[in-house]
Design a protein around this motif. Sequence first.
Motif, PDB file in Angstrom:
ATOM      1  N   PHE A  29      -4.085  16.902   4.238  1.00  0.00           N
ATOM      2  CA  PHE A  29      -2.732  17.384   4.022  1.00  0.00           C
ATOM      3  C   PHE A  29      -2.530  17.659   2.541  1.00  0.00           C
ATOM      4  O   PHE A  29      -2.419  16.715   1.751  1.00  0.00           O
ATOM      5  CB  PHE A  29      -1.697  16.366   4.520  1.00  0.00           C
ATOM      6  CG  PHE A  29      -1.803  16.064   5.991  1.00  0.00           C
ATOM      7  CD1 PHE A  29      -1.522  17.043   6.934  1.00  0.00           C
ATOM      8  CD2 PHE A  29      -2.201  14.812   6.430  1.00  0.00           C
ATOM      9  CE1 PHE A  29      -1.626  16.760   8.293  1.00  0.00           C
ATOM     10  CE2 PHE A  29      -2.305  14.523   7.775  1.00  0.00           C
ATOM     11  CZ  PHE A  29      -2.012  15.503   8.714  1.00  0.00           C
ATOM     12  N   PRO A  30      -2.508  18.924   2.132  1.00  0.00           N
ATOM     13  CA  PRO A  30      -2.245  19.226   0.726  1.00  0.00           C
ATOM     14  C   PRO A  30      -0.829  18.825   0.347  1.00  0.00           C
ATOM     15  O   PRO A  30       0.014  18.576   1.220  1.00  0.00           O
ATOM     16  CB  PRO A  30      -2.455  20.738   0.648  1.00  0.00           C
ATOM     17  CG  PRO A  30      -2.278  21.228   2.048  1.00  0.00           C
ATOM     18  CD  PRO A  30      -2.724  20.135   2.944  1.00  0.00           C
ATOM     19  N   PRO A  31      -0.528  18.747  -0.948  1.00  0.00           N
ATOM     20  CA  PRO A  31       0.770  18.223  -1.400  1.00  0.00           C
ATOM     21  C   PRO A  31       1.996  18.885  -0.779  1.00  0.00           C
ATOM     22  O   PRO A  31       3.009  18.221  -0.572  1.00  0.00           O
ATOM     23  CB  PRO A  31       0.712  18.452  -2.909  1.00  0.00           C
ATOM     24  CG  PRO A  31      -0.738  18.379  -3.250  1.00  0.00           C
ATOM     25  CD  PRO A  31      -1.437  19.006  -2.088  1.00  0.00           C
ATOM     26  N   HIS A  32       1.920  20.179  -0.462  1.00  0.00           N
ATOM     27  CA  HIS A  32       3.090  20.873   0.081  1.00  0.00           C
ATOM     28  C   HIS A  32       3.243  20.693   1.589  1.00  0.00           C
ATOM     29  O   HIS A  32       4.213  21.179   2.181  1.00  0.00           O
ATOM     30  CB  HIS A  32       2.993  22.371  -0.226  1.00  0.00           C
ATOM     31  CG  HIS A  32       1.852  23.053   0.463  1.00  0.00           C
ATOM     32  ND1 HIS A  32       0.579  23.063  -0.071  1.00  0.00           N
ATOM     33  CD2 HIS A  32       1.773  23.719   1.645  1.00  0.00           C
ATOM     34  CE1 HIS A  32      -0.229  23.721   0.748  1.00  0.00           C
ATOM     35  NE2 HIS A  32       0.464  24.120   1.797  1.00  0.00           N
ATOM     36  N   ALA A  33       2.292  19.989   2.223  1.00  0.00           N
ATOM     37  CA  ALA A  33       2.317  19.898   3.688  1.00  0.00           C
ATOM     38  C   ALA A  33       2.067  18.474   4.185  1.00  0.00           C
ATOM     39  O   ALA A  33       1.477  18.276   5.248  1.00  0.00           O
ATOM     40  CB  ALA A  33       1.267  20.847   4.268  1.00  0.00           C
ATOM     41  N   ILE A  34       2.535  17.484   3.436  1.00  0.00           N
ATOM     42  CA  ILE A  34       2.335  16.094   3.844  1.00  0.00           C
ATOM     43  C   ILE A  34       3.359  15.740   4.925  1.00  0.00           C
ATOM     44  O   ILE A  34       4.561  15.925   4.726  1.00  0.00           O
ATOM     45  CB  ILE A  34       2.478  15.144   2.646  1.00  0.00           C
ATOM     46  CG1 ILE A  34       1.432  15.493   1.579  1.00  0.00           C
ATOM     47  CG2 ILE A  34       2.309  13.688   3.082  1.00  0.00           C
ATOM     48  CD1 ILE A  34       1.635  14.787   0.266  1.00  0.00           C
ATOM     49  N   ILE A  38       3.963  10.078   6.962  1.00  0.00           N
ATOM     50  CA  ILE A  38       3.126   9.545   5.887  1.00  0.00           C
ATOM     51  C   ILE A  38       3.961   9.322   4.631  1.00  0.00           C
ATOM     52  O   ILE A  38       3.814   8.312   3.935  1.00  0.00           O
ATOM     53  CB  ILE A  38       1.933  10.475   5.606  1.00  0.00           C
ATOM     54  CG1 ILE A  38       0.938  10.417   6.776  1.00  0.00           C
ATOM     55  CG2 ILE A  38       1.232  10.107   4.301  1.00  0.00           C
ATOM     56  CD1 ILE A  38      -0.268  11.302   6.618  1.00  0.00           C
ATOM     57  N   LEU A  39       4.858  10.241   4.334  1.00  0.00           N
ATOM     58  CA  LEU A  39       5.700  10.104   3.143  1.00  0.00           C
ATOM     59  C   LEU A  39       6.700   8.952   3.252  1.00  0.00           C
ATOM     60  O   LEU A  39       7.122   8.395   2.234  1.00  0.00           O
ATOM     61  CB  LEU A  39       6.468  11.405   2.893  1.00  0.00           C
ATOM     62  CG  LEU A  39       5.701  12.565   2.287  1.00  0.00           C
ATOM     63  CD1 LEU A  39       6.575  13.819   2.287  1.00  0.00           C
ATOM     64  CD2 LEU A  39       5.235  12.246   0.872  1.00  0.00           C
ATOM     65  N   ASP A  40       7.052   8.593   4.456  1.00  0.00           N
ATOM     66  CA  ASP A  40       8.117   7.618   4.683  1.00  0.00           C
ATOM     67  C   ASP A  40       7.824   6.301   3.966  1.00  0.00           C
ATOM     68  O   ASP A  40       6.705   5.781   4.023  1.00  0.00           O
ATOM     69  CB  ASP A  40       8.248   7.364   6.189  1.00  0.00           C
ATOM     70  CG  ASP A  40       9.565   6.693   6.560  1.00  0.00           C
ATOM     71  OD1 ASP A  40      10.165   6.029   5.704  1.00  0.00           O
ATOM     72  OD2 ASP A  40       9.987   6.840   7.714  1.00  0.00           O
ATOM     73  N   GLY A  41       8.857   5.769   3.303  1.00  0.00           N
ATOM     74  CA  GLY A  41       8.708   4.473   2.651  1.00  0.00           C
ATOM     75  C   GLY A  41       8.468   3.348   3.634  1.00  0.00           C
ATOM     76  O   GLY A  41       7.923   2.309   3.271  1.00  0.00           O
ATOM     77  N   MET A 193      -2.422  11.730  -2.657  1.00  0.00           N
ATOM     78  CA  MET A 193      -1.333  12.344  -3.424  1.00  0.00           C
ATOM     79  C   MET A 193      -1.540  12.136  -4.918  1.00  0.00           C
ATOM     80  O   MET A 193      -1.272  13.040  -5.725  1.00  0.00           O
ATOM     81  CB  MET A 193       0.001  11.743  -2.994  1.00  0.00           C
ATOM     82  CG  MET A 193       0.350  11.965  -1.535  1.00  0.00           C
ATOM     83  SD  MET A 193       1.865  11.071  -1.089  1.00  0.00           S
ATOM     84  CE  MET A 193       1.618  10.851   0.666  1.00  0.00           C
ATOM     85  N   ALA A 194      -2.018  10.958  -5.294  1.00  0.00           N
ATOM     86  CA  ALA A 194      -2.172  10.630  -6.710  1.00  0.00           C
ATOM     87  C   ALA A 194      -3.377  11.327  -7.338  1.00  0.00           C
ATOM     88  O   ALA A 194      -3.301  11.803  -8.477  1.00  0.00           O
ATOM     89  CB  ALA A 194      -2.301   9.120  -6.882  1.00  0.00           C
ATOM     90  N   TYR A 195      -4.489  11.385  -6.604  1.00  0.00           N
ATOM     91  CA  TYR A 195      -5.742  11.868  -7.197  1.00  0.00           C
ATOM     92  C   TYR A 195      -6.128  13.281  -6.772  1.00  0.00           C
ATOM     93  O   TYR A 195      -7.033  13.879  -7.377  1.00  0.00           O
ATOM     94  CB  TYR A 195      -6.879  10.899  -6.862  1.00  0.00           C
ATOM     95  CG  TYR A 195      -6.825   9.643  -7.695  1.00  0.00           C
ATOM     96  CD1 TYR A 195      -7.451   9.583  -8.936  1.00  0.00           C
ATOM     97  CD2 TYR A 195      -6.140   8.528  -7.262  1.00  0.00           C
ATOM     98  CE1 TYR A 195      -7.401   8.441  -9.714  1.00  0.00           C
ATOM     99  CE2 TYR A 195      -6.077   7.371  -8.028  1.00  0.00           C
ATOM    100  CZ  TYR A 195      -6.710   7.338  -9.258  1.00  0.00           C
ATOM    101  OH  TYR A 195      -6.653   6.200 -10.033  1.00  0.00           O
ATOM    102  N   LEU A 196      -5.472  13.820  -5.744  1.00  0.00           N
ATOM    103  CA  LEU A 196      -5.783  15.185  -5.317  1.00  0.00           C
ATOM    104  C   LEU A 196      -4.524  16.050  -5.295  1.00  0.00           C
ATOM    105  O   LEU A 196      -4.191  16.681  -4.283  1.00  0.00           O
ATOM    106  CB  LEU A 196      -6.438  15.180  -3.931  1.00  0.00           C
ATOM    107  CG  LEU A 196      -7.774  14.453  -3.808  1.00  0.00           C
ATOM    108  CD1 LEU A 196      -8.253  14.457  -2.368  1.00  0.00           C
ATOM    109  CD2 LEU A 196      -8.828  15.082  -4.725  1.00  0.00           C
TER     110      LEU A 196
END
Length: 433
Positions: A29-34, A38-41, A193-196
Amino acid sequence: GGGSSGCVMANRLSANGSHVLLIEAGPDFPPHAIPDDILDGNPTRAYYNQRYQWPSLSAAIARNSNRREHYEQARVIGGGSSINAQVANRGGPADYDEWASIGATGWDWEGVLPYFCRLECDLDFTDHFHGNEGPLPISRADMGEWSGFARAVSTAFEDGDMPYRPDFNGEFRDGHSVVPLTNRNRRRVSAAMAYLPESVRARSNLRILSETTVVQLTSSGHQITGVVTDSKTGRQFYSASTVVLCAGAIHSPALLLRSGIGPADQLSKLGIQVVADINGVGKNLQEHAGVAISAYLKPKDRMLPTATGYIQMHARYSSGHEGCPPTDMAISVLAKSAWHPVGKRLGTLNFWVNRVYSTGTVSLNSSSHLAEPEVNFDMLSDERDAERLKSAFRFVARLINHKALVNTALDPFPSTWTGRAKRIGKYNRLNYG
């Protein structure tokens, strides 16, 4: 593998100008399509999503148990950091010092601390224990957001000589604290997200190959020459001067075994040509043995919908068991035990042996990459682990009967991660109802 370590390796090696192929069995999942889960806290949505897991991986958990259970192992870019609880606890200094003492030069606590600092951008602390310029943000679930349940547990901890410590990644002593999270603005930040990020993915010398399984490593003599992969488009061979294996504690040894690297007698029985007879491959698998006690919470004592994170508090303490290091036990305090309505009404004290001595194995029943390895954790096979977990249960049972909790944690009961709990935890409309 494109898990936590694979993402870091792909970033660092491609930054040096090397041509890097990152191969991940799950989706990318590239940054614009996560995806939002997965993003949910709150990590339980992603953790329960079978799209992000190895679907047929199972394991025998405890000693003398023939029952095998589905084992949640990430199969997605970012690996476990994309589906786990986002908790950024460091290992205990005594563990690293022990590694160095038995030959892992440079892996003592003072040796690894600079790398912890380098990887993080701590949003709360600026001392020598922490970094503030790394790619991975570290924030904390603020004490002011604690539920009534968490505050009551804190009082019980204080009375039990486990004081509050503001920085859980600084002072490694008995106590409790807010939880450090790989999280920014209440949203997950995985290793992917952090490294790619887009800037790294734009490098012409980095290619990410997703939904592709590595069948085996190829070799010439004792030199690894590349990999054979399998995907929807079929088999493919990639040659490489260097192969870095980052497939996790289960699939890394499984891949080595399929490639002829491991105990010769086991490999020969499966018809696998022996490349290197190395008896230790697939041995010394470890996992934390733990159980939990849950209780019903009154509405006023439950987790606020706006609160950060999922686990509100962590604690560590020393068992005092002979031969075991300090801070060898751990407890997580959850004011919401799952994403669904039942889980929102339950508080949980989840406790485990943080420094384990029991070891298990990873082995093969088949030479095919389509067959998952046989995983036996053999938890509690070392008496030190069994005795400490029993003592921990008694300790937490006393804790939940503390005067601060008797009117907060109602009708406490032992809770386990059973197949039924897993089925209820799947994210769907039926379970929400």
